[in-house]
Design a protein around this motif. Structure first.
Motif, PDB file in Angstrom:
ATOM      1  N   GLU A  26       0.805  -1.223   0.000  1.00  0.00           N
ATOM      2  CA  GLU A  26       0.000   0.000   0.000  1.00  0.00           C
ATOM      3  C   GLU A  26       0.841   1.277   0.000  1.00  0.00           C
ATOM      4  O   GLU A  26       0.318   2.370  -0.260  1.00  0.00           O
ATOM      5  CB  GLU A  26      -0.952   0.023   1.195  1.00  0.00           C
ATOM      6  N   TYR A  83      -5.902   5.535  -9.889  1.00  0.00           N
ATOM      7  CA  TYR A  83      -6.317   4.130  -9.978  1.00  0.00           C
ATOM      8  C   TYR A  83      -5.104   3.313 -10.384  1.00  0.00           C
ATOM      9  O   TYR A  83      -4.326   3.733 -11.239  1.00  0.00           O
ATOM     10  CB  TYR A  83      -7.436   3.943 -11.009  1.00  0.00           C
ATOM     11  N   LEU A 118      -4.192  -3.482  -7.921  1.00  0.00           N
ATOM     12  CA  LEU A 118      -3.849  -3.955  -6.591  1.00  0.00           C
ATOM     13  C   LEU A 118      -3.069  -5.263  -6.727  1.00  0.00           C
ATOM     14  O   LEU A 118      -3.525  -6.202  -7.388  1.00  0.00           O
ATOM     15  CB  LEU A 118      -5.125  -4.185  -5.782  1.00  0.00           C
ATOM     16  N   SER A 174      -7.471  -0.402  -7.324  1.00  0.00           N
ATOM     17  CA  SER A 174      -7.696   0.329  -6.076  1.00  0.00           C
ATOM     18  C   SER A 174      -8.044   1.773  -6.416  1.00  0.00           C
ATOM     19  O   SER A 174      -7.422   2.384  -7.284  1.00  0.00           O
ATOM     20  CB  SER A 174      -6.436   0.308  -5.204  1.00  0.00           C
ATOM     21  N   ASP A 175      -9.036   2.322  -5.723  1.00  0.00           N
ATOM     22  CA  ASP A 175      -9.454   3.717  -5.938  1.00  0.00           C
ATOM     23  C   ASP A 175      -9.225   4.581  -4.704  1.00  0.00           C
ATOM     24  O   ASP A 175      -9.822   5.640  -4.552  1.00  0.00           O
ATOM     25  CB  ASP A 175     -10.928   3.775  -6.348  1.00  0.00           C
ATOM     26  N   THR A 176      -8.320   4.143  -3.817  1.00  0.00           N
ATOM     27  CA  THR A 176      -8.122   4.861  -2.564  1.00  0.00           C
ATOM     28  C   THR A 176      -7.610   6.287  -2.775  1.00  0.00           C
ATOM     29  O   THR A 176      -8.026   7.210  -2.063  1.00  0.00           O
ATOM     30  CB  THR A 176      -7.139   4.096  -1.654  1.00  0.00           C
ATOM     31  N   THR A 195     -16.591   6.121  -5.355  1.00  0.00           N
ATOM     32  CA  THR A 195     -15.313   5.562  -4.920  1.00  0.00           C
ATOM     33  C   THR A 195     -15.475   5.051  -3.489  1.00  0.00           C
ATOM     34  O   THR A 195     -16.126   5.691  -2.666  1.00  0.00           O
ATOM     35  CB  THR A 195     -14.203   6.623  -4.988  1.00  0.00           C
ATOM     36  N   GLY A 211     -12.711   2.813  -1.780  1.00  0.00           N
ATOM     37  CA  GLY A 211     -11.521   2.202  -1.198  1.00  0.00           C
ATOM     38  C   GLY A 211     -11.071   2.834   0.102  1.00  0.00           C
ATOM     39  O   GLY A 211     -11.219   4.033   0.318  1.00  0.00           O
ATOM     40  N   TYR A 216      -8.169   1.987   3.787  1.00  0.00           N
ATOM     41  CA  TYR A 216      -7.166   1.172   4.467  1.00  0.00           C
ATOM     42  C   TYR A 216      -7.629   0.904   5.904  1.00  0.00           C
ATOM     43  O   TYR A 216      -8.135   1.810   6.575  1.00  0.00           O
ATOM     44  CB  TYR A 216      -5.817   1.888   4.514  1.00  0.00           C
ATOM     45  N   TYR A 219      -5.747  -2.913   2.246  1.00  0.00           N
ATOM     46  CA  TYR A 219      -6.806  -2.302   1.441  1.00  0.00           C
ATOM     47  C   TYR A 219      -8.113  -3.084   1.541  1.00  0.00           C
ATOM     48  O   TYR A 219      -8.117  -4.313   1.645  1.00  0.00           O
ATOM     49  CB  TYR A 219      -6.346  -2.242  -0.022  1.00  0.00           C
ATOM     50  N   SER A 220      -9.220  -2.378   1.451  1.00  0.00           N
ATOM     51  CA  SER A 220     -10.562  -2.943   1.297  1.00  0.00           C
ATOM     52  C   SER A 220     -11.387  -1.924   0.515  1.00  0.00           C
ATOM     53  O   SER A 220     -11.003  -0.745   0.412  1.00  0.00           O
ATOM     54  CB  SER A 220     -11.221  -3.192   2.657  1.00  0.00           C
ATOM     55  N   GLN A 229     -14.225  -4.773  -4.984  1.00  0.00           N
ATOM     56  CA  GLN A 229     -15.217  -4.053  -5.783  1.00  0.00           C
ATOM     57  C   GLN A 229     -15.302  -4.705  -7.176  1.00  0.00           C
ATOM     58  O   GLN A 229     -14.441  -4.456  -8.029  1.00  0.00           O
ATOM     59  CB  GLN A 229     -14.834  -2.575  -5.918  1.00  0.00           C
TER      60      GLN A 229
END
Length: 259
Positions: free
Chosen positions: A94, A105, A108, A162-164, A197, A199, A201, A216-217, A220
């Motif tokens: 991460e 984006y 992952l 991932s869209d965090t 969005t 995403g 942690y 990450y979570s 999706q």
């Protein structure tokens, strides 16, 4: 306008256009194991300050809904997750996104467990290796070397994005306006409609450690796809507030290119 005038105007415009696209430096991954929440948030805040978002979001502070991390925990390892499916030793997966805010984006790193197949290599990480920003178009373009990944592993593996970074920077809605040589796993995905969005942690158990780790979570399905041929590309429109429809002008655009 005579010929001399056209030449003069062209001489002015060409250098201006050349300077419109900026190369964005990429920060390498780091080992986040054992760091406090404050240390991680300080790293994130400094990364944003050093990026294009220092001007776009001068009052930035990490979103608490995104950074639900806990003090002193290990983090999933980039090497261990791709090579063995779990583990925390080494550079943290991460950390790449946290230290590179403009990577809105990105794939992952999955539990590929490549140690049992073609061996492990850094090409398995599928990290963004080139990043540019067109200020006049408000468009970030990210490149990933998928050719080396495919040559090594002989297969187009599924990719989950991932869209965090997008969410943390306040871009709460996204639509994929273009998807070339991409096959989404779900019929309902980011290319069929605008999606929020989501995403973040948090402490989770996917690293295999008894106490869990920061990771990450969530999963999706709308962000999962397969590449069908190279080069492949997805173009995203991102909005801070929910648009009326997908034709609305984006607050920022993001292109993800698999070379």
């Amino acid at each position: 306008m005579n010929l001399k005038s056209y030449v003069f105007v062209a001489a002015i415009l060409i250098p201006m256009q050349a300077h419109a696209v900026k190369n964005i430096p990429i920060t390498p991954m780091q080992d986040f194991n054992g760091l406090s929440r404050t240390e991680i948030l300080d790293k994130r805040t400094q990364a944003v300050k050093n990026s294009i978002f220092n001007d776009l979001q001068p009052s930035y502070y990490p979103n608490s809904s995104v950074f639900q991390i806990e003090d002193g925990l290990p983090w999933i390892s980039a090497y261990e997750i791709t090579c063995h499916g779990k583990g925390v030793k080494g550079l943290s997966r991460e950390s790449f996104a946290i230290l590179n805010p403009p990577v809105m984006y990105y794939p992952l790193m999955a539990m590929y467990n490549f140690s049992e197949n073609y061996g492990c290599s850094e090409v398995d990480y599928l990290l963004v290796n080139r990043l540019t920003y067109n200020e006049s178009q408000k468009r970030i373009t990210a490149h990933i070397d998928y050719t080396s990944f495919y040559k090594k592993n002989k297969y187009f593996y599924n990719i989950h994005l991932s869209d965090t970074n997008a969410r943390d920077l306040g871009y709460n809605y996204v639509f994929a306006s273009k998807a070339d040589n991409i096959k989404f796993k779900s019929n309902n995905n980011i290319s069929t409609g605008i999606v929020p969005t989501r995403g973040f942690y948090h402490r989770g158990g996917s690293c295999g450690e008894p106490e869990g780790c920061n990771n990450y979570s969530p999963y999706q399905p709308e962000l999962e796809f397969y590449i069908t041929a190279l080069p492949a590309e997805i173009e995203f429109k991102l909005w801070k507030y929910q648009p009326l429809n997908k034709e609305d002008k984006a607050d920022i655009e993001y292109r993800l290119i698999f070379d």
